[in-house]
Design an enzyme around this catalytic site. Structure first.
Site, PDB file in Angstrom:
ATOM      1  N   ALA A  91       0.649  -1.311   0.054  1.00 14.03           N
ATOM      2  CA  ALA A  91      -0.081   0.059   0.106  1.00 14.03           C
ATOM      3  C   ALA A  91       0.786   1.127   0.147  1.00 14.03           C
ATOM      4  O   ALA A  91       1.824   1.279   0.532  1.00 14.03           O
ATOM      5  CB  ALA A  91      -0.908  -0.036   1.092  1.00 14.03           C
ATOM      6  N   ASP A  92       0.274   2.262  -0.518  1.00 17.92           N
ATOM      7  CA  ASP A  92       0.990   3.626  -0.470  1.00 17.92           C
ATOM      8  C   ASP A  92       0.042   4.978  -0.295  1.00 17.92           C
ATOM      9  O   ASP A  92      -1.140   4.675  -0.965  1.00 17.92           O
ATOM     10  CB  ASP A  92       1.722   3.887  -1.686  1.00 17.92           C
ATOM     11  CG  ASP A  92       2.854   4.905  -1.376  1.00 17.92           C
ATOM     12  OD1 ASP A  92       3.988   4.432  -1.139  1.00 17.92           O
ATOM     13  OD2 ASP A  92       2.898   6.054  -1.676  1.00 17.92           O
ATOM     14  N   THR A  93       0.413   5.722   0.397  1.00 19.56           N
ATOM     15  CA  THR A  93      -0.570   6.942   0.581  1.00 19.56           C
ATOM     16  C   THR A  93       0.175   8.148   0.169  1.00 19.56           C
ATOM     17  O   THR A  93       1.093   8.401   0.393  1.00 19.56           O
ATOM     18  CB  THR A  93      -0.885   6.843   2.059  1.00 19.56           C
ATOM     19  OG1 THR A  93      -1.442   5.751   2.364  1.00 19.56           O
ATOM     20  CG2 THR A  93      -1.819   8.145   2.299  1.00 19.56           C
TER      21      THR A  93
END
Length: 195
Positions: free
Chosen positions: A69-71
């Protein structure tokens, strides 16, 4: 016995979210490239970064479901990742002050049978007006330095938030309910897990 599940992230927030769900998982940090191609839309950018993390870890985790995941934070058309300096953190927080911004989290999941899916979720966050003193005091805690947009909504920056529209956990770093549904579609049973 369920297949192994691996989180391809060093983020303590993502680990906490998965622990909140009661899931059993291993952590394997990804060394993937986190640069975003210029002009890429935020939803595509976070999915690209999440896929890179999964692709970096999956070969060393055969037979496992691998999640990355990445934000990123988007405000006034600017993509805000993690600040590199305290000055950059101050500039980011000054930009967010009194405004509504979007937080995008992209998730990628590789299944043992070879299929990979990815998706992106967006939550809108509105900050109160922040004084320079509030921003400086917050930066002095060190909390902003490893977080997209230079703040952690689950930490002291909760004091800055006037309103959110969307999934709170997307802002923390992993939209858990959507992730659970995608995992189930891929054949991993996140409810009633047996180890």
């Amino acid at each position: 016995m369920s297949p192994r599940f691996v989180l391809a992230s060093r983020s303590p927030r993502r680990r906490q979210i998965l622990e909140l769900a009661g899931w059993v998982f291993d952590v394997q940090e990804s060394q993937a490239d986190e640069t975003i191609p210029p002009g890429m839309p935020p939803d595509a950018a976070v999915q690209l970064l999440a896929r890179r993390k999964v692709e970096a870890v999956a070969p060393s985790a055969p037979g496992a479901f691998v999640l990355g995941a990445d934000t990123i934070v988007v405000c006034n058309g600017r993509l805000l990742g993690k600040p590199r300096t305290e000055t950059e953190a101050f500039e980011m927080l000054r930009l967010l002050s009194g405004r509504t911004h979007d937080v995008w989290t992209g998730v990628a999941i590789a299944a043992p049978h070879g299929k990979t899916v990815s998706f992106a979720e967006k939550t809108a966050v509105t900050f109160w007006e922040l004084s320079d003193e509030e921003i400086t005091s917050y930066i002095a805690t060190g909390e902003p330095m490893d977080k997209a947009g230079a703040y952690g909504i689950q930490g002291r920056a909760a004091l800055f938030v006037r309103r959110i529209e969307g999934d709170y956990l997307t802002v923390v770093g992993l939209p858990l309910s959507r992730t659970a549904r995608e995992l189930r579609r891929l054949g991993w049973p996140p409810y009633g897990m047996e180890t």
